[in-house]
Write a protein that holds these residues in place. Structure first.
Motif, mmCIF file in Angstrom:
data_model
loop_
_atom_site.group_PDB
_atom_site.id
_atom_site.type_symbol
_atom_site.label_atom_id
_atom_site.label_comp_id
_atom_site.label_asym_id
_atom_site.label_seq_id
_atom_site.Cartn_x
_atom_site.Cartn_y
_atom_site.Cartn_z
ATOM 1 N N GLU A 103 1.215 -1.464 0.128
ATOM 2 C CA GLU A 103 0.202 0.072 0.174
ATOM 3 C C GLU A 103 0.602 1.373 0.189
ATOM 4 O O GLU A 103 0.337 2.559 -1.217
ATOM 5 C CB GLU A 103 -0.956 -0.087 1.351
ATOM 6 N N VAL A 104 1.284 1.280 0.795
ATOM 7 C CA VAL A 104 2.881 2.309 1.017
ATOM 8 C C VAL A 104 3.354 2.545 -0.841
ATOM 9 O O VAL A 104 3.459 3.859 -0.863
ATOM 10 C CB VAL A 104 4.181 1.835 1.567
ATOM 11 N N ALA A 105 3.787 1.389 -0.576
ATOM 12 C CA ALA A 105 4.328 1.453 -2.274
ATOM 13 C C ALA A 105 4.208 1.973 -3.757
ATOM 14 O O ALA A 105 4.297 2.540 -4.699
ATOM 15 C CB ALA A 105 5.425 0.306 -2.990
ATOM 16 N N ARG A 106 2.869 1.719 -3.631
ATOM 17 C CA ARG A 106 1.695 2.280 -4.380
ATOM 18 C C ARG A 106 1.128 3.718 -4.366
ATOM 19 O O ARG A 106 0.968 4.319 -5.453
ATOM 20 C CB ARG A 106 0.758 1.657 -4.486
ATOM 21 N N GLN A 107 1.804 4.363 -3.095
ATOM 22 C CA GLN A 107 1.237 5.293 -2.444
ATOM 23 C C GLN A 107 2.320 6.202 -3.649
ATOM 24 O O GLN A 107 1.779 7.595 -4.393
ATOM 25 C CB GLN A 107 0.598 6.275 -0.885
ATOM 26 N N GLN A 108 3.253 6.141 -3.378
ATOM 27 C CA GLN A 108 4.467 7.114 -3.661
ATOM 28 C C GLN A 108 5.687 6.269 -4.564
ATOM 29 O O GLN A 108 6.164 5.261 -3.725
ATOM 30 C CB GLN A 108 5.092 8.339 -2.653
ATOM 31 N N PRO A 109 6.329 7.095 -5.343
ATOM 32 C CA PRO A 109 7.595 6.117 -5.324
ATOM 33 C C PRO A 109 8.444 6.045 -3.906
ATOM 34 O O PRO A 109 9.508 7.057 -4.004
ATOM 35 C CB PRO A 109 8.622 7.088 -6.455
#
Length: 167
Positions: A103-109
């Motif tokens: 989830e964190v990785a999909r929010q921002q690079p």
């Protein structure tokens, strides 16, 4: 004094059919995992009338697994025999942790180290884990990480645009 003969109950529920004996014989000879081969041998020995103590000594296991294997066979058949290969330690990165990391990785690079820092903030009591394990878990969830580089073409193109804009 006359010894009383105790009749053994059949641990498998009922005697094995010839097809089941053939299947267990093949399993005891050819399965990839040795513990499954051992389970099949124990069931075949039980079917032949061997007592649990003799099987235990021959297979070098305690008696409880033999009773468990027989119960698995009675309850679920071959599937009850093949489940239970659960060796090894529990994973350090749980599914909840990996879901949060995805989830964190999909929010921002972010880099793996930055994602790991977010996961450690959210799960402070979790054991330490490596970035490689984190990367493998994220890759299993469809995310991949590539190292970003500034290519020469981008630098050259920016020089060309800078030169054109100064004219």
């Amino acid at each position: 004094m006359k010894q009383r003969r105790i009749q053994k109950r059949h641990l498998l529920g009922q005697p094995l059919t010839p097809d089941e004996v053939l299947m267990l014989t093949e399993l005891s000879r050819n399965h990839h995992y040795p513990d499954y081969r051992r389970r099949a041998m124990a069931l075949l020995a039980l079917n032949d009338g061997q007592c649990v103590d003799d099987i235990r000594v021959c297979l070098r296991v305690s008696d409880q697994p033999i009773y468990d294997w027989a119960k698995g066979w009675r309850d679920k058949g071959i599937f009850g025999l093949l489940i239970g290969h659960k060796g090894g330690r529990p994973p350090k990165l749980t599914d909840d942790m990996l879901d949060y990391a995805a989830e964190v990785a999909r929010q921002q690079p972010l880099t793996r180290a930055q994602i790991a820092a977010h996961v450690r903030e959210r799960f402070p009591d979790a054991p330490s884990f490596s970035l490689d394990r984190l990367g493998a878990g994220l890759k299993a969830r469809g995310l991949s990480f590539k190292r970003t580089r500034l290519s020469l073409k981008k630098k050259e193109m920016s020089c060309v645009f800078d030169a054109l804009s100064t004219r």
